[in-house]
Scaffold this motif. Structure first.
Motif, mmCIF file in Angstrom:
data_model
loop_
_atom_site.group_PDB
_atom_site.id
_atom_site.type_symbol
_atom_site.label_atom_id
_atom_site.label_comp_id
_atom_site.label_asym_id
_atom_site.label_seq_id
_atom_site.Cartn_x
_atom_site.Cartn_y
_atom_site.Cartn_z
ATOM 1 N N ILE A 164 0.857 -1.186 0.000
ATOM 2 C CA ILE A 164 0.000 0.000 0.000
ATOM 3 C C ILE A 164 0.892 1.234 0.000
ATOM 4 N N ARG A 165 0.628 2.135 -0.894
ATOM 5 C CA ARG A 165 1.377 3.394 -0.898
ATOM 6 C C ARG A 165 0.374 4.540 -0.764
ATOM 7 N N VAL A 166 0.635 5.388 0.203
ATOM 8 C CA VAL A 166 -0.249 6.539 0.431
ATOM 9 C C VAL A 166 0.589 7.805 0.329
ATOM 10 N N GLY A 167 0.105 8.813 -0.373
ATOM 11 C CA GLY A 167 0.812 10.086 -0.481
ATOM 12 C C GLY A 167 1.994 10.015 -1.420
ATOM 13 N N GLU A 168 2.695 11.136 -1.546
ATOM 14 C CA GLU A 168 3.842 11.216 -2.456
ATOM 15 C C GLU A 168 4.971 11.982 -1.790
ATOM 16 N N GLY A 169 6.180 11.798 -2.288
ATOM 17 C CA GLY A 169 7.346 12.553 -1.833
ATOM 18 C C GLY A 169 7.630 12.310 -0.361
ATOM 19 N N ALA A 170 7.844 13.391 0.394
ATOM 20 C CA ALA A 170 8.248 13.275 1.793
ATOM 21 C C ALA A 170 7.161 12.647 2.656
ATOM 22 N N SER A 171 5.903 12.852 2.276
ATOM 23 C CA SER A 171 4.791 12.328 3.101
ATOM 24 C C SER A 171 4.375 10.921 2.692
ATOM 25 N N GLU A 172 5.129 10.295 1.780
ATOM 26 C CA GLU A 172 4.739 8.977 1.265
ATOM 27 C C GLU A 172 4.832 7.899 2.355
ATOM 28 N N ILE A 173 3.830 7.076 2.437
ATOM 29 C CA ILE A 173 3.836 5.921 3.345
ATOM 30 C C ILE A 173 3.756 4.674 2.482
#
Lengths: 344, 270
Positions: free
Chosen positions: A268-277
């Motif tokens: 699961i990938r949530v968000g992008e760049g620095a806030s990516e989980i």
């Protein structure tokens, strides 16, 4: 006997000259057949709107046949020819009604999911009655065997449905065995695949969590791209989900059956760049996000369906069979009932 | 499989011998019709056995691979032409036109792989049988008409005219050719109707203007055009014969050309 629409023939039969005789003429039939062929080709190549490219010549065809039947005594002297052309007129009218009332669509249902009346995509005529909300059925699972070389065999899909009396029934549909319900025909399609199922509870929301499935691209057609971007409900964040498993589901070297992998995980990938989980989840695991809590419940399968509705189908079949019978009758009396090697 | 292929090769040899005899007979002004008929029947018997053995081995009819489709068409076209040859002596010299067309299909067939294919799930239906059977009768009827049309056209060549002198007048041959075309129209209509019934259950729609459906319908229109044109105009036998050839070319390309350029699931070539 042959029908000739030369001026002499018309004059001798006392028919009016002018527009009506042109509309009823055999030469006009030839022009229409030519125009219809041109319309078919133009629609096929995408050069013209299929509706008008076909509707216009077919409309003229109905006019031509109708006036010819009225004006030419030869039609009345040859009942099979008359009936054949009347059947053709009926067919053209039925085609028109069919185009105004038809529905062609598709949907996908996860195993255990009930059809909600919503379609993933559709085309419909302007007079389609839209009674899909009255149709109730549940996908209870399917089986598809594959021959070596990943050659798909027949689909057996267990379906539970509510009949017109409100009684729930169960049966098997597949490939060329549709579910006939409320005037609609539901067919299994060759599309099916895996559906990771999640529960989502937004922070501050009371009651049961929202449970839903993500339908990954069709398997095995998109075997190497089992991932999909989607958005959580209730204004939740956008996610990207990928299914991972190491085992061979459909072995190209031997017969096999479509099934869920025994061991798997979802990324699961949530968000992008620095806030990516980025998180790998297995059934039962929970991912806490700033907006709420996402639980991975497990993997299920989804099945694709096509739905079709055209109330003219049985009538068109009857009209075609009647037309063929009349055509055979006419051609038999015209050609085959007399020796070919003698003048008529 | 060796036994099937051996029988097939022997059948092909019998067909080729029959065709060659028919052509040589025309050139030399002889009529070895009994031999031609015997060889055609022998070839049909052998090929029936070959097809039957394959059918039993694979547990499905010759509907899947290009090899099977061509083999079954060689068989069905030869069967229909042989029946016409037997019942209508007038069509016999037309073998010189028909057999080279069959040779073409035989040559094409032997370049394809005889390996087995996978029977698609949508082929498990009774409609397949009717669709295929009607299509084969349609193409066979048009093939017989082509033979007669070919004779009419060959008669216009100065050196060939005398070879067909014993046959009825071209006007009568033309009439006979269009009788077969009329038969073809009935069976093509049935083929399209049954195909629509099958497509409704196989793909959830009875008609979708896929390439094969489109060209099959254009063939139907061309056939209807030809039959109406004969009534509307006093066509010469030559023009009429060319119309027959035109319909056949369209039908042949629809059956055996479109499946090669189409990516639609409807691959036909029945």
């Amino acid at each position: 006997m042959e029908i000739r629409t030369t001026p002499d023939t018309l004059a001798s039969s006392g028919m009016p000259r002018g527009l009506l005789s042109i509309l009823a003429s055999l030469k006009f039939t030839l022009v229409i057949l030519f125009a219809l062929a041109g319309g078919v080709l133009a629609a096929f190549r995408g050069d013209a709107d299929p509706l008008w490219a076909l509707a216009l010549p077919l409309g003229l065809f109905a006019v031509n046949l109708g006036t010819a039947v009225v004006l030419h005594p030869a039609f009345r002297r040859q009942p099979p020819l008359l009936l054949f052309h009347l059947a053709l007129i009926a067919l053209v009218l039925l085609l028109a009604v069919g185009r105004l009332t038809y529905l062609k669509g598709h949907l996908e249902l996860t195993e255990g999911e009930a059809f909600s009346g919503e379609l993933a995509g559709w085309q419909a005529g302007p007079w389609h009655p839209w009674r899909l909300d009255r149709v109730k059925f549940i996908n209870e699972g399917f089986r598809i065997d594959y021959a070596p070389g990943v050659k798909r065999g027949p689909t057996s899909n267990v379906i539970a449905w509510q009949d017109a009396d409100g009684i729930w029934r169960r049966g098997v549909i597949g490939d060329d065995q549709p579910l006939l319900l409320g005037g609609y025909r539901f067919y299994t399609s060759f599309n099916k695949g895996f559906a990771p199922t999640f529960a989502w509870r937004r922070i501050g929301r009371m009651g049961d969590p929202v449970i839903g499935s993500v339908h990954l691209p069709s398997y095995p057609m998109h075997e190497y791209s089992q991932a999909r971007a989607w958005r959580l409900p209730e204004g939740g964040p956008a996610l990207w989900t990928q299914l991972k498993f190491g085992e061979v589901i459909l072995d190209p070297d031997q017969a096999s059956t479509f099934r869920l992998p025994e061991k798997h995980s979802v990324s699961i990938r949530v968000g992008e760049g620095a806030s990516e989980i980025l998180r790998e989840m297995r059934p039962g695991e929970v991912l806490r996000l700033p907006e709420g809590e996402l639980s991975y419940l497990g993997l299920r399968a989804w099945m694709g369906y096509t739905v079709f509705h055209d109330p003219t189908l049985p009538w068109m079949l009857a009209a075609v069979l009647f037309a063929v019978a009349c055509l055979a009758w006419h051609l038999y009396s015209k050609y085959f009932a007399r020796p070919w090697n003698r003048e008529a | 499989m060796e036994q099937e292929l051996a029988l097939l090769w022997t059948a092909l040899a019998s067909y080729v011998l029959a065709g060659t005899l028919a052509i040589v007979g025309i050139v030399l002004g002889r009529r070895p019709e009994r031999w031609v008929l015997t060889l055609l029947c022998l070839g049909l018997a052998l090929q029936s056995l070959s097809l039957g053995l394959r059918w039993v081995r694979l547990e499905h009819g010759p509907f899947v691979t290009m090899f099977e489709i061509l083999a079954s068409n060689v068989w069905s076209l030869t069967l229909i032409y042989t029946l016409a040859y037997w019942r209508q002596p007038a069509v016999r010299p037309a073998a010189a036109v028909v057999m080279p067309i069959l040779f073409l299909m035989m040559g094409w067939m032997i370049t394809t792989s005889p390996e087995a294919g996978h029977l698609p799930p949508t082929y498990h239906t009774i409609w397949l049988w009717f669709h295929v059977a009607f299509g084969k009768v349609f193409l066979g009827s048009v093939l017989v008409a082509v033979g007669l049309a070919g004779v009419i056209l060959l008669r216009n060549l100065p050196r060939a005219a005398t070879r067909f002198a014993n046959l009825p007048a071209s006007a009568r041959l033309e009439d006979l050719a269009w009788r077969f075309m009329a038969l073809g129209l009935i069976f093509e209509t049935l083929m399209l109707t049954v195909g629509a019934l099958w497509a409704q259950d196989a793909w959830g729609r009875y008609w979708d203007w896929d390439p094969l459906e489109t060209w099959a319908f254009l063939t139907w229109l061309a056939l209807a055009f030809g039959l109406h044109a004969r009534m509307a105009w006093n066509l010469s036998e030559r023009i009429s014969a060319m119309l027959v050839l035109g319909v056949f070319v369209l039908a042949f390309l629809t059956f055996f050309g479109v499946p090669f350029v189409s990516t639609a699931p409807h691959q036909g070539a029945i």
